[in-house]
Motif scaffolding. Structure first.
Motif, PDB file in Angstrom:
ATOM      1  N   TYR A   6       0.815  -1.208   0.000  1.00  0.00           N
ATOM      2  CA  TYR A   6       0.000   0.000   0.000  1.00  0.00           C
ATOM      3  C   TYR A   6       0.853   1.264   0.000  1.00  0.00           C
ATOM      4  N   VAL A   7       1.898   1.285   0.789  1.00  0.00           N
ATOM      5  CA  VAL A   7       2.761   2.474   0.840  1.00  0.00           C
ATOM      6  C   VAL A   7       3.454   2.675  -0.501  1.00  0.00           C
ATOM      7  N   SER A   8       3.911   1.595  -1.125  1.00  0.00           N
ATOM      8  CA  SER A   8       4.594   1.736  -2.411  1.00  0.00           C
ATOM      9  C   SER A   8       3.635   2.161  -3.518  1.00  0.00           C
ATOM     10  N   LEU A   9       2.348   1.910  -3.363  1.00  0.00           N
ATOM     11  CA  LEU A   9       1.360   2.377  -4.332  1.00  0.00           C
ATOM     12  C   LEU A   9       0.952   3.830  -4.072  1.00  0.00           C
ATOM     13  N   ILE A  10       0.859   4.217  -2.821  1.00  0.00           N
ATOM     14  CA  ILE A  10       0.392   5.557  -2.458  1.00  0.00           C
ATOM     15  C   ILE A  10       1.511   6.589  -2.536  1.00  0.00           C
ATOM     16  N   TYR A  11       2.730   6.208  -2.180  1.00  0.00           N
ATOM     17  CA  TYR A  11       3.835   7.176  -2.078  1.00  0.00           C
ATOM     18  C   TYR A  11       4.089   7.949  -3.370  1.00  0.00           C
ATOM     19  N   PRO A  12       4.165   7.309  -4.551  1.00  0.00           N
ATOM     20  CA  PRO A  12       4.413   8.106  -5.766  1.00  0.00           C
ATOM     21  C   PRO A  12       3.332   9.154  -6.029  1.00  0.00           C
ATOM     22  N   TRP A  13       2.080   8.812  -5.769  1.00  0.00           N
ATOM     23  CA  TRP A  13       1.002   9.793  -5.961  1.00  0.00           C
ATOM     24  C   TRP A  13       1.123  10.931  -4.959  1.00  0.00           C
ATOM     25  N   ALA A  14       1.342  10.594  -3.706  1.00  0.00           N
ATOM     26  CA  ALA A  14       1.462  11.625  -2.674  1.00  0.00           C
ATOM     27  C   ALA A  14       2.679  12.518  -2.933  1.00  0.00           C
ATOM     28  N   ALA A  15       3.789  11.925  -3.345  1.00  0.00           N
ATOM     29  CA  ALA A  15       4.983  12.710  -3.634  1.00  0.00           C
ATOM     30  C   ALA A  15       4.745  13.631  -4.827  1.00  0.00           C
ATOM     31  N   GLY A  16       4.027  13.158  -5.819  1.00  0.00           N
ATOM     32  CA  GLY A  16       3.709  14.004  -6.966  1.00  0.00           C
ATOM     33  C   GLY A  16       2.829  15.181  -6.580  1.00  0.00           C
ATOM     34  N   ILE A  17       1.837  14.931  -5.738  1.00  0.00           N
ATOM     35  CA  ILE A  17       0.952  16.003  -5.291  1.00  0.00           C
ATOM     36  C   ILE A  17       1.727  17.032  -4.472  1.00  0.00           C
ATOM     37  N   VAL A  18       2.573  16.560  -3.569  1.00  0.00           N
ATOM     38  CA  VAL A  18       3.384  17.472  -2.757  1.00  0.00           C
ATOM     39  C   VAL A  18       4.323  18.297  -3.642  1.00  0.00           C
ATOM     40  N   GLY A  19       4.918  17.659  -4.634  1.00  0.00           N
ATOM     41  CA  GLY A  19       5.811  18.381  -5.547  1.00  0.00           C
ATOM     42  C   GLY A  19       5.083  19.448  -6.343  1.00  0.00           C
ATOM     43  N   VAL A  20       3.901  19.130  -6.850  1.00  0.00           N
ATOM     44  CA  VAL A  20       3.121  20.103  -7.622  1.00  0.00           C
ATOM     45  C   VAL A  20       2.690  21.272  -6.738  1.00  0.00           C
ATOM     46  N   ILE A  21       2.235  20.982  -5.529  1.00  0.00           N
ATOM     47  CA  ILE A  21       1.832  22.048  -4.610  1.00  0.00           C
ATOM     48  C   ILE A  21       3.021  22.937  -4.268  1.00  0.00           C
ATOM     49  N   SER A  22       4.174  22.354  -4.049  1.00  0.00           N
ATOM     50  CA  SER A  22       5.366  23.146  -3.722  1.00  0.00           C
ATOM     51  C   SER A  22       5.750  24.068  -4.873  1.00  0.00           C
ATOM     52  N   VAL A  23       5.726  23.554  -6.079  1.00  0.00           N
ATOM     53  CA  VAL A  23       6.067  24.385  -7.239  1.00  0.00           C
ATOM     54  C   VAL A  23       5.037  25.497  -7.415  1.00  0.00           C
ATOM     55  N   LEU A  24       3.754  25.187  -7.227  1.00  0.00           N
ATOM     56  CA  LEU A  24       2.726  26.228  -7.316  1.00  0.00           C
ATOM     57  C   LEU A  24       2.921  27.307  -6.253  1.00  0.00           C
ATOM     58  N   MET A  25       3.306  26.899  -5.058  1.00  0.00           N
ATOM     59  CA  MET A  25       3.553  27.882  -3.995  1.00  0.00           C
ATOM     60  C   MET A  25       4.733  28.784  -4.346  1.00  0.00           C
ATOM     61  N   ILE A  26       5.747  28.223  -4.978  1.00  0.00           N
ATOM     62  CA  ILE A  26       6.895  29.036  -5.404  1.00  0.00           C
ATOM     63  C   ILE A  26       6.449  30.051  -6.458  1.00  0.00           C
ATOM     64  N   VAL A  27       5.638  29.616  -7.403  1.00  0.00           N
ATOM     65  CA  VAL A  27       5.162  30.523  -8.455  1.00  0.00           C
ATOM     66  C   VAL A  27       4.275  31.618  -7.861  1.00  0.00           C
TER      67      VAL A  27
END
Length: 122
Positions: A6-27
């Motif tokens: 479950y963690v290996s399935l959820i982690y890539p999605w969660a990491a992608g969401i966190v990365g997108v939110i971080s980049v949006l916050m920078i912009v």
């Protein structure tokens, strides 16, 4: 076990969401700095948000690196195997029988009549 699946399935999605939110916050923070009209408090708030977002991205990469160090197969999908793909399609039996050499002998190129052998140039 099942937790790792479950963690290996959820982690890539969660990491992608966190990365997108971080980049949006920078912009967004960059736009806020541009529109601050020189107000130091707004510029400082936006700079702080940019540094926090960069820290979040760095933490995300460090967490991924730590997970990989702990378990190198963590980022593989559960149904993937760790076995490498075969390096070539030539089988040992083909090499033993000499079929490769026979095939090369059968594919001789036609000679060019315009080119004389080296010994006939004299």
């Amino acid at each position: 076990g099942i937790l790792q699946v479950y963690v290996s399935l959820i982690y890539p999605w969660a990491a992608g969401i966190v990365g997108v939110i971080s980049v949006l916050m920078i912009v967004v923070s960059g736009v806020q700095i541009t529109m601050a009209d020189g107000e130091p408090s707004k510029v400082d708030e936006a700079k702080t948000r940019i540094f926090q977002s960069l820290g979040g991205i760095a933490l995300l990469f460090l967490a991924s690196a730590l997970l990989y160090v702990i378990n190198p197969t963590f980022f593989q999908k559960p149904n993937q195997s760790a076995a490498p793909a075969p390096a070539s399609t030539i089988q040992n039996s083909d090499v033993d029988k000499g079929t490769i050499q026979q095939n090369m002998d059968q594919q001789k190129l036609p000679s060019d009549p315009g080119i004389a052998p080296d010994n006939q140039n004299a």
